[in-house]
Design a protein around this motif. Sequence first.
Motif, PDB file in Angstrom:
ATOM      1  N   PRO A  10       0.832  -1.207   0.000  1.00 33.40           N
ATOM      2  CA  PRO A  10       0.000   0.000   0.000  1.00 33.40           C
ATOM      3  C   PRO A  10       0.870   1.262   0.000  1.00 33.40           C
ATOM      4  O   PRO A  10       1.869   1.343   0.699  1.00 33.40           O
ATOM      5  N   GLY A  11       0.482   2.228  -0.838  1.00 37.99           N
ATOM      6  CA  GLY A  11       1.236   3.469  -0.954  1.00 37.99           C
ATOM      7  C   GLY A  11       2.204   3.487  -2.118  1.00 37.99           C
ATOM      8  O   GLY A  11       2.646   4.554  -2.543  1.00 37.99           O
ATOM      9  N   VAL A  24      -3.800   0.971  -2.966  1.00 40.36           N
ATOM     10  CA  VAL A  24      -4.575   1.336  -1.780  1.00 40.36           C
ATOM     11  C   VAL A  24      -4.576   0.181  -0.779  1.00 40.36           C
ATOM     12  O   VAL A  24      -4.286   0.377   0.400  1.00 40.36           O
ATOM     13  N   LYS A  25      -4.918  -1.007  -1.260  1.00 37.67           N
ATOM     14  CA  LYS A  25      -4.940  -2.209  -0.408  1.00 37.67           C
ATOM     15  C   LYS A  25      -4.247  -3.341  -1.143  1.00 37.67           C
ATOM     16  O   LYS A  25      -4.360  -3.461  -2.357  1.00 37.67           O
ATOM     17  N   LYS A  43      -5.802   2.848  -7.262  1.00 42.13           N
ATOM     18  CA  LYS A  43      -6.546   4.082  -7.531  1.00 42.13           C
ATOM     19  C   LYS A  43      -5.733   4.897  -8.522  1.00 42.13           C
ATOM     20  O   LYS A  43      -4.547   5.123  -8.327  1.00 42.13           O
ATOM     21  N   ASN A  44      -6.388   5.325  -9.590  1.00 43.16           N
ATOM     22  CA  ASN A  44      -5.725   6.093 -10.623  1.00 43.16           C
ATOM     23  C   ASN A  44      -5.403   7.485 -10.092  1.00 43.16           C
ATOM     24  O   ASN A  44      -6.273   8.178  -9.573  1.00 43.16           O
ATOM     25  N   LEU A  45      -4.138   7.899 -10.196  1.00 43.50           N
ATOM     26  CA  LEU A  45      -3.718   9.201  -9.691  1.00 43.50           C
ATOM     27  C   LEU A  45      -4.197  10.354 -10.557  1.00 43.50           C
ATOM     28  O   LEU A  45      -4.255  11.487 -10.101  1.00 43.50           O
ATOM     29  N   LEU A  46      -4.528  10.089 -11.794  1.00 41.77           N
ATOM     30  CA  LEU A  46      -4.900  11.163 -12.699  1.00 41.77           C
ATOM     31  C   LEU A  46      -6.396  11.431 -12.730  1.00 41.77           C
ATOM     32  O   LEU A  46      -6.820  12.581 -12.804  1.00 41.77           O
ATOM     33  N   ARG A  49     -10.159   6.838 -10.858  1.00 38.35           N
ATOM     34  CA  ARG A  49     -10.791   5.537 -11.054  1.00 38.35           C
ATOM     35  C   ARG A  49     -10.171   4.497 -10.141  1.00 38.35           C
ATOM     36  O   ARG A  49      -9.017   4.603  -9.759  1.00 38.35           O
ATOM     37  N   LYS A  50     -10.941   3.455  -9.807  1.00 37.70           N
ATOM     38  CA  LYS A  50     -10.420   2.352  -9.002  1.00 37.70           C
ATOM     39  C   LYS A  50     -10.395   1.091  -9.844  1.00 37.70           C
ATOM     40  O   LYS A  50     -11.183   0.923 -10.770  1.00 37.70           O
ATOM     41  N   LEU A  51      -9.460   0.196  -9.474  1.00 36.82           N
ATOM     42  CA  LEU A  51      -9.273  -1.037 -10.234  1.00 36.82           C
ATOM     43  C   LEU A  51      -8.755  -2.100  -9.278  1.00 36.82           C
ATOM     44  O   LEU A  51      -7.897  -1.827  -8.449  1.00 36.82           O
ATOM     45  N   ASN A  52      -9.298  -3.305  -9.372  1.00 37.56           N
ATOM     46  CA  ASN A  52      -8.761  -4.447  -8.634  1.00 37.56           C
ATOM     47  C   ASN A  52      -7.997  -5.308  -9.624  1.00 37.56           C
ATOM     48  O   ASN A  52      -8.518  -5.677 -10.673  1.00 37.56           O
ATOM     49  N   GLU A  53      -6.760  -5.617  -9.278  1.00 37.16           N
ATOM     50  CA  GLU A  53      -5.886  -6.336 -10.199  1.00 37.16           C
ATOM     51  C   GLU A  53      -5.131  -7.427  -9.451  1.00 37.16           C
ATOM     52  O   GLU A  53      -4.762  -7.247  -8.289  1.00 37.16           O
ATOM     53  N   ARG A  54      -4.909  -8.560 -10.141  1.00 34.46           N
ATOM     54  CA  ARG A  54      -4.098  -9.640  -9.575  1.00 34.46           C
ATOM     55  C   ARG A  54      -2.712  -9.586 -10.205  1.00 34.46           C
ATOM     56  O   ARG A  54      -2.586  -9.525 -11.425  1.00 34.46           O
TER      57      ARG A  54
END
Length: 187
Positions: A10-11, A24-25, A43-46, A49-54
């Motif tokens: 995270p971060g 984020v997590k 989380k998109n910095l621009l 938007r949020k996205l869950n990715e493996r």
Amino acid sequence: MKMNGNEIKPGNIIKHQDTLWVAVKCNAVKPGKGGAFNQVELKNLLDGRKLNERFRSAETVERIRLDQKTHTYLYPEGDMLVFMNAENYEQIYLQADFVGDQALYLTDGMEVEVEFYEERPITVALPEQVILTVEETEPVVKGQTSANSFKPATLSNGARTNVPPFVDAGERLVINTNDGSYVKRAD
């Protein structure tokens, strides 16, 4: 700088799908069948938007380092906010929406940290706490003395927050800029 997908924390700021994302997590998953992976909420910095990715351990992603520069807040100009670089005195104009709800806590001469990626501003970080004066608040209701009772107050910047019953108009308070909550009385 390249890093394995299972090292994302995270971060961390990474370049994924040709844009910048902040982790984020993160959740390391070891299923009973198949290989382990890192489930990451990004989380998109621009655009937010949020996205869950493996990400599997064999995958590599590019970790991005942002340049931090101290800027001084000068003044608002229309829907723009003007900041000055503390080192070279160059001014930058940022949309008030870019700073978000925290723009309410900006005061003349306040130092903030602006993070840049390839000379483009990405984030603005205000100090965690500011000192503001209570403009008006409701009088204490007799019998309302429990430890968790609060009353609404309007601060000198126009923000509204909840304060303990012993706070009166004209007092200076320390306010958290992240959520606008009362922290303590100012010295």
